[in-house]
Design an enzyme around this catalytic site. Sequence first.
Site, PDB file in Angstrom:
ATOM      1  N   ARG A   1       0.817  -1.214   0.000  1.00 51.85           N
ATOM      2  CA  ARG A   1       0.000   0.000   0.000  1.00 51.85           C
ATOM      3  C   ARG A   1       0.854   1.268   0.000  1.00 51.85           C
ATOM      4  O   ARG A   1       0.398   2.321  -0.403  1.00 51.85           O
ATOM      5  CB  ARG A   1      -1.009  -0.024   1.153  1.00 51.85           C
ATOM      6  CG  ARG A   1      -2.112  -1.071   0.917  1.00 51.85           C
ATOM      7  CD  ARG A   1      -3.180  -1.063   2.004  1.00 51.85           C
ATOM      8  NE  ARG A   1      -2.669  -1.551   3.274  1.00 51.85           N
ATOM      9  CZ  ARG A   1      -2.817  -2.795   3.731  1.00 51.85           C
ATOM     10  NH1 ARG A   1      -3.466  -3.693   3.020  1.00 51.85           N
ATOM     11  NH2 ARG A   1      -2.317  -3.137   4.908  1.00 51.85           N
TER      12      ARG A   1
ATOM     13  N   GLU B   1       4.049 -10.431  15.079  1.00 52.14           N
ATOM     14  CA  GLU B   1       3.472 -10.903  16.330  1.00 52.14           C
ATOM     15  C   GLU B   1       3.945 -12.340  16.600  1.00 52.14           C
ATOM     16  O   GLU B   1       4.374 -12.679  17.703  1.00 52.14           O
ATOM     17  CB  GLU B   1       1.940 -10.842  16.255  1.00 52.14           C
ATOM     18  CG  GLU B   1       1.265 -11.069  17.594  1.00 52.14           C
ATOM     19  CD  GLU B   1      -0.261 -11.004  17.493  1.00 52.14           C
ATOM     20  OE1 GLU B   1      -0.916 -11.063  18.540  1.00 52.14           O
ATOM     21  OE2 GLU B   1      -0.775 -10.891  16.360  1.00 52.14           O
TER      22      GLU B   1
END
Lengths: 192, 193
Positions: free
Chosen positions: A78, A115
Amino acid sequence: MAATNSDHIQTDAAVKDVRISRISSSIRVIPDFPKPGIMFQDITTMLLDPVAFKDTIDLFVERYREKNISVVAGVEARGFIFGPPIALALGAKFVPIRKPNKLPGEVISEEYSLEYGTDIMEMHVGAVQKGERVLVIDDLIATGGTLVAAIKLLERVGADVVECACVIELADLKGRDRLGDKPLFVLVSSTC
Amino acid sequence: MFAEENGFFGDPRIKAISDAIRVVPHFPKPGIMFQDITTLLLDPKAFRYTIDIFVDRYRDKNISLVAGVEARGFIFGPPIALAIGAKFVPLRKPRKLPGEVISEAYVLEYGTDCLEMHVGAVQPGESVLIVDDLVATGGTLSAAIRLLERAGAEVVECACVIGLPLVKGNWKLNGVPLYVLVEPRLDDLERTL
């Protein structure tokens, strides 16, 4: 543009506010994507509003126009949507920072934490010269892990990362703090 | 059609664009001469020329939407969309788009892949331009055309920086015209990156 009377400053801020509120309203929040509990900030709806998209680019260009930026680095994917229009307006180079095995030439790589586990980000050798002034762009900053990796890649080749710029900041995740001494500029701050 | 055959013969911008593209041999595998547009992006003038030529072509064609194919279509599509006042729609690999999507599968050399678009991004009857950096077999662009047509759009043209006619002289893909700025090069120029 130096504002010397308070009406001018007020008008400036009011115009900016109208643009920012339209941009903010144009971003769609999708609950539980990519997994339960995450409120995903979807910029694709902003790209469907040509005024909001143009305003987004204009706000960044206005900020960086006088800052002698020679490189805009955009993080896949993006960052590729926002970086090139800014680079074109500034007359700067655009450098894509990519997931592994996408760039065809010789690359340098930087590992960063997710994560669960790690990922890698790459940049072409020779794309950025030592001492160049660089702006790093992505659509959103969450934990800051991706941006930190991009900054490291650029600093390893001796570039001067002037600022990181994102459309959205997820303020609660404190990504800004992870950038250390690198300033962060965002248009919309979200506390979802 | 090639830009050069359509009024740009001898235009120095076309040569500048072609010269700015780097050829990387044997990537991603032996025998492929990869056309690397990242060097074009390092040449602000040549990048500007690329966008300007497309914008001049599409500015007066009432295109309301530009669709860009992930990921290099995201680099060329948005500047064109912004300049002509159109919406930009990303066409993405699976599971990247967060909302409800429609998917279109397409064939690779080995196996298949899938392209997705958000439901509601395109309204029936919209005039659309599809943008990617390069057209090779046309598989990806064909899938993109099918996605947009399923949503009721009219695909006006596919625009690519680099490409060849799919079969000699044939510049249509599923009936949609293809517009390309430069041919792939087979060798590289003397260059320092």
